[in-house]
Design a protein around this motif. Structure first.
Motif, short mmCIF file in Angstrom:
data_model
loop_
_atom_site.label_atom_id
_atom_site.label_comp_id
_atom_site.label_asym_id
_atom_site.label_seq_id
_atom_site.Cartn_x
_atom_site.Cartn_y
_atom_site.Cartn_z
N ARG A 195 49.55 45.28 27.76
CA ARG A 195 49.57 45.08 29.21
C ARG A 195 49.50 43.60 29.58
NH1 ARG A 195 45.58 50.30 30.59
NH2 ARG A 195 46.97 51.78 29.53
N LEU A 196 48.70 42.85 28.86
CA LEU A 196 48.61 41.43 29.13
C LEU A 196 49.91 40.73 28.78
CD1 LEU A 196 46.88 39.08 30.08
CD2 LEU A 196 45.94 38.89 27.76
N ASP A 197 50.49 41.06 27.65
CA ASP A 197 51.76 40.46 27.24
C ASP A 197 52.88 40.79 28.23
OD1 ASP A 197 50.57 39.35 25.04
OD2 ASP A 197 51.33 40.85 23.62
N GLY A 198 52.94 42.06 28.67
CA GLY A 198 53.97 42.45 29.61
C GLY A 198 53.84 41.72 30.93
N PHE A 199 52.62 41.55 31.40
CA PHE A 199 52.38 40.84 32.66
C PHE A 199 52.83 39.39 32.53
CE2 PHE A 199 49.69 38.98 36.02
CZ PHE A 199 49.91 39.88 37.04
N ARG A 200 52.47 38.76 31.42
CA ARG A 200 52.88 37.37 31.19
C ARG A 200 54.40 37.24 31.08
NH1 ARG A 200 48.16 36.20 26.70
NH2 ARG A 200 46.67 35.10 28.08
N ASP A 201 55.02 38.20 30.42
CA ASP A 201 56.48 38.16 30.26
C ASP A 201 57.19 38.17 31.61
OD1 ASP A 201 56.17 38.14 27.53
OD2 ASP A 201 56.67 40.26 27.24
N ALA A 202 56.71 39.05 32.51
CA ALA A 202 57.35 39.15 33.82
C ALA A 202 57.17 37.86 34.62
CB ALA A 202 56.78 40.34 34.59
N LEU A 203 56.02 37.25 34.52
CA LEU A 203 55.82 35.97 35.22
C LEU A 203 56.70 34.88 34.62
CD1 LEU A 203 53.49 37.45 36.60
CD2 LEU A 203 52.13 35.36 36.36
N ALA A 204 56.79 34.87 33.29
CA ALA A 204 57.62 33.85 32.64
C ALA A 204 59.08 33.99 33.06
CB ALA A 204 57.49 33.97 31.13
N ALA A 205 59.54 35.24 33.22
CA ALA A 205 60.92 35.46 33.65
C ALA A 205 61.17 34.93 35.05
CB ALA A 205 61.24 36.95 33.60
N ALA A 206 60.08 34.81 35.84
CA ALA A 206 60.19 34.27 37.20
C ALA A 206 59.87 32.78 37.25
CB ALA A 206 59.25 35.03 38.13
N GLY A 207 59.70 32.17 36.06
CA GLY A 207 59.40 30.75 36.00
C GLY A 207 57.96 30.40 36.29
N LEU A 208 57.07 31.38 36.14
CA LEU A 208 55.65 31.17 36.41
C LEU A 208 54.83 31.48 35.15
CD1 LEU A 208 55.47 32.96 39.88
CD2 LEU A 208 55.59 30.49 39.47
N SER A 209 53.55 31.23 35.23
CA SER A 209 52.65 31.55 34.11
C SER A 209 51.30 31.95 34.68
CB SER A 209 52.51 30.36 33.16
OG SER A 209 51.93 29.24 33.83
N VAL A 210 50.52 32.63 33.86
CA VAL A 210 49.16 33.01 34.24
C VAL A 210 48.21 31.89 33.83
CG1 VAL A 210 47.33 34.71 33.95
CG2 VAL A 210 49.71 35.44 33.88
N ASP A 211 47.45 31.40 34.79
CA ASP A 211 46.43 30.40 34.49
C ASP A 211 45.39 31.04 33.58
OD1 ASP A 211 44.23 28.64 34.51
OD2 ASP A 211 44.66 27.97 36.54
N PRO A 212 45.16 30.51 32.38
CA PRO A 212 44.19 31.13 31.47
C PRO A 212 42.81 31.30 32.09
CG PRO A 212 45.44 29.42 30.34
CD PRO A 212 45.78 29.32 31.80
N ARG A 213 42.48 30.43 33.05
CA ARG A 213 41.17 30.53 33.70
C ARG A 213 41.08 31.75 34.62
NH1 ARG A 213 41.14 24.79 36.50
NH2 ARG A 213 43.24 25.61 36.94
N LEU A 214 42.23 32.35 34.94
CA LEU A 214 42.26 33.53 35.80
C LEU A 214 42.44 34.82 35.01
CD1 LEU A 214 44.39 32.25 38.83
CD2 LEU A 214 41.91 32.51 38.66
N VAL A 215 42.27 34.75 33.70
CA VAL A 215 42.28 35.94 32.85
C VAL A 215 40.85 36.18 32.38
CG1 VAL A 215 43.16 37.02 30.75
CG2 VAL A 215 44.64 35.51 32.09
N VAL A 216 40.27 37.30 32.84
CA VAL A 216 38.86 37.58 32.56
C VAL A 216 38.76 38.91 31.81
CG1 VAL A 216 36.56 37.86 33.55
CG2 VAL A 216 38.25 36.42 34.71
N ASP A 217 37.96 38.91 30.75
CA ASP A 217 37.78 40.13 29.96
C ASP A 217 37.02 41.18 30.76
OD1 ASP A 217 39.04 38.91 27.88
OD2 ASP A 217 37.22 38.47 26.74
N GLY A 218 37.49 42.41 30.69
CA GLY A 218 36.80 43.54 31.28
C GLY A 218 36.54 44.60 30.23
N ASP A 219 35.99 45.73 30.67
CA ASP A 219 35.64 46.78 29.70
C ASP A 219 36.08 48.17 30.16
OD1 ASP A 219 33.90 47.25 31.78
OD2 ASP A 219 32.06 46.99 30.62
#
Length: 333
Positions: A195-219
């Motif tokens: 799920r994380l990889d797929g989300f990043r892929d879609a943003l990359a296709a739009a010329g964007l990226s996920v700020d690592p500081r905005l990725v937080v581990d959950g449970d």
């Protein structure tokens, strides 16, 4: 009291084995004896148990299911699909969990040894994959539901985690959200990584990226989603959208944003994953990626039933598609 096969045998003046052979249509009983047995059965109202008849035919007509716990929010949906499918074909279900750890697994193993069921459906409990693979190698038919990215060497029914996350990202982008945060599931689960990889892929296709500081581990819990969102808020990094890796986490996200005075979806759009029943009753109702949970249960049960009927178990996973369900927490523009 329930009439027993022993009483049928006594009244028909035959052995219990002969009664069993008549019940199962065996050809080695003479016609007059078979008629006498059937007459007694009709006369005293004997009803053979499906299990007894199945065992005489070499099957228990029962399927086992091994799961970590029944408290998972989507477990009921999967179970409903399984039970509906099995009952329609005259099969029962033996359900096992590992709530008591090794003791539970030991009890389950004793039932395996006793041939208590004809095949096994699995939602993988922690640290059991090698054991289950051994059972399959020894001849027990096994089908795994929601392989969580472990890709076992036996049949499985999975869903499109990566593609579902891509759809969530594209939806948020289409809503004008570009500063996107992610509340993940436990990273040891393959579905979390997909799920994380797929989300990043879609943003990359739009010329964007996920700020690592905005990725937080959950449970995968509501409290975990709340804590993760509080971390995002306290970090002071602006975000206008959140993708939570399951609906319970998303409920925690909504709770934390509401407490912080952030409007959803005005200030922040939120998307979850699963589409469990509570998602439609959230405030606001939750936009989420729907896993076809009942359909996964149905497909896994049918896979085993087809195998009992003589078909080979498939070598490749059966992958059912996810779909986006748009509600109030992230509406369409």
């Amino acid at each position: 009291m329930r009439v027993t096969i022993a009483e049928v045998a006594l009244r028909a003046q035959v052995s219990k084995a002969t009664v069993s052979r008549v019940l199962n249509g065996k050809p080695d009983v003479d016609v007059s004896t078979a008629e006498r047995v059937r007459h007694v059965i009709d006369e005293i109202g004997y009803v053979p148990s499906a299990r007894a008849v199945g065992l005489a035919r070499g099957r228990a007509r029962t399927v086992g299911m091994l799961a970590p716990s029944l408290t998972w929010p989507w477990m009921g949906e999967v179970l409903q699909g399984i039970v509906d499918t099995l009952e329609a074909e005259g099969y029962g279900l033996l359900l096992y969990t590992v709530n008591r750890g090794p003791d539970s697994l030991s009890q389950f193993a004793s039932h395996v040894s006793a041939n208590a069921f004809d095949g096994l459906l699995v939602i993988e409990p922690p640290d059991t994959l090698n054991y289950i693979a051994t059972l399959y190698a020894q001849g027990l038919p096994v089908v795994m539901i929601d392989d969580r990215g472990s890709h076992p060497q036996f049949p499985s029914v999975a869903t499109t985690n990566r593609e579902g996350a891509q759809g969530a990202a594209r939806h948020l982008l289409a809503a004008g959200r570009t500063k996107l945060a992610v509340v993940t599931g436990p990273m040891q689960f393959g579905c979390t990584r997909e799920r994380l990889d797929g989300f990043r892929d879609a943003l990359a296709a739009a010329g964007l990226s996920v700020d690592p500081r905005l990725v937080v581990d959950g449970d995968f819990t509501t409290d975990g989603g709340t804590v993760a969102t509080e971390k995002l808020l306290s970090a002071g990094i602006p975000f206008d959208g959140v993708f939570a890796h399951n609906d319970l986490s998303a409920m925690g996200v909504l709770r934390a944003l509401r407490k912080a005075g952030r409007d959803v979806p005005g200030d922040v759009s939120v998307v979850g994953f699963d589409d469990v029943p509570i998602a439609s009753h959230a405030e606001p109702s939750l936009t989420t990626v729907r896993q076809p949970l009942q359909e996964m249960g149905v497909a896994a049960a049918r896979m085993l039933l087809s195998h009992f009927g003589g078909e080979a178990l498939p070598e490749k996973p059966l992958v059912l598609p996810t779909s986006l369900v748009v509600r109030q927490s992230a509406p369409q523009n």
